[in-house]
Scaffold this motif. Structure first.
Motif, PDB file in Angstrom:
ATOM      1  N   THR A  88       0.831  -1.206   0.000  1.00  0.00           N
ATOM      2  CA  THR A  88       0.000   0.000   0.000  1.00  0.00           C
ATOM      3  C   THR A  88       0.866   1.257   0.000  1.00  0.00           C
ATOM      4  O   THR A  88       0.595   2.207  -0.749  1.00  0.00           O
ATOM      5  N   ASP A  89       1.909   1.273   0.812  1.00  0.00           N
ATOM      6  CA  ASP A  89       2.798   2.435   0.854  1.00  0.00           C
ATOM      7  C   ASP A  89       3.501   2.650  -0.482  1.00  0.00           C
ATOM      8  O   ASP A  89       3.625   3.788  -0.946  1.00  0.00           O
ATOM      9  N   GLU A  90       3.971   1.575  -1.097  1.00  0.00           N
ATOM     10  CA  GLU A  90       4.667   1.728  -2.380  1.00  0.00           C
ATOM     11  C   GLU A  90       3.704   2.165  -3.488  1.00  0.00           C
ATOM     12  O   GLU A  90       4.061   2.981  -4.339  1.00  0.00           O
ATOM     13  N   VAL A  91       2.490   1.645  -3.477  1.00  0.00           N
ATOM     14  CA  VAL A  91       1.481   2.100  -4.447  1.00  0.00           C
ATOM     15  C   VAL A  91       1.240   3.597  -4.263  1.00  0.00           C
ATOM     16  O   VAL A  91       1.171   4.360  -5.229  1.00  0.00           O
ATOM     17  N   ALA A  92       1.145   4.028  -3.001  1.00  0.00           N
ATOM     18  CA  ALA A  92       0.943   5.456  -2.726  1.00  0.00           C
ATOM     19  C   ALA A  92       2.125   6.286  -3.230  1.00  0.00           C
ATOM     20  O   ALA A  92       1.924   7.362  -3.812  1.00  0.00           O
ATOM     21  N   ASP A  93       3.341   5.798  -3.031  1.00  0.00           N
ATOM     22  CA  ASP A  93       4.521   6.523  -3.508  1.00  0.00           C
ATOM     23  C   ASP A  93       4.520   6.639  -5.030  1.00  0.00           C
ATOM     24  O   ASP A  93       4.799   7.706  -5.583  1.00  0.00           O
ATOM     25  N   VAL A  94       4.210   5.538  -5.718  1.00  0.00           N
ATOM     26  CA  VAL A  94       4.155   5.555  -7.185  1.00  0.00           C
ATOM     27  C   VAL A  94       3.102   6.556  -7.656  1.00  0.00           C
ATOM     28  O   VAL A  94       3.357   7.389  -8.535  1.00  0.00           O
ATOM     29  N   LEU A  95       1.923   6.494  -7.053  1.00  0.00           N
ATOM     30  CA  LEU A  95       0.847   7.395  -7.451  1.00  0.00           C
ATOM     31  C   LEU A  95       1.207   8.849  -7.151  1.00  0.00           C
ATOM     32  O   LEU A  95       0.944   9.739  -7.961  1.00  0.00           O
TER      33      LEU A  95
END
Length: 127
Positions: A88-95
């Motif tokens: 979830t954190d990495e998806v947020a960073d990518v977005l």
């Protein structure tokens, strides 16, 4: 975020559906990201080149989580709360970096996606 997916996973770990909170939209999130960067005087570093590099790094960190998982393990990645939090954190960073890039380049990400889906539907017609 925070809703249950159709497979029954918990979505964003720790997310709370707060009815008093305003609904999220892309423009609001882009403004929040821009304000966050401006408050810290980071705008000089938020060039398209730097944002694309950061986006690539964050996408690679997401890939790293899945790198050695079997297809079956990858399908269950959200079952483990610790791993789900990392994903979830990495998806947020990518977005976040993608939205910042779109802001800097004046691209409407939803319009760009809609146009791309239209092109793909013409390019790859359903059988």
């Amino acid at each position: 975020m925070g809703r249950r997916s159709r497979r029954g996973h918990g979505g964003t770990p720790g997310a709370v559906n707060d009815p008093s909170r305003e609904p999220l939209d892309v423009a609001k999130l882009q403004r929040r990201l821009a304000d966050f960067a401006a408050t810290r005087n980071w705008q000089p570093y938020h060039t398209p080149k730097n944002l694309v590099a950061a986006l690539s790094v964050e996408a690679s960190e997401l890939v790293e989580i899945f790198q050695w998982l079997t297809p079956e393990e990858s399908a269950r990645v959200m079952d483990d709360p610790g791993t789900a939090h990392r994903v979830t954190d990495e998806v947020a960073d990518v977005l976040a970096y993608l939205l910042q890039l779109c802001h800097v380049l004046d691209i409407d990400p939803l319009a760009a996606l809609d146009a791309k889906i239209d092109r793909n539907e013409r390019r790859f017609p359903a059988p």
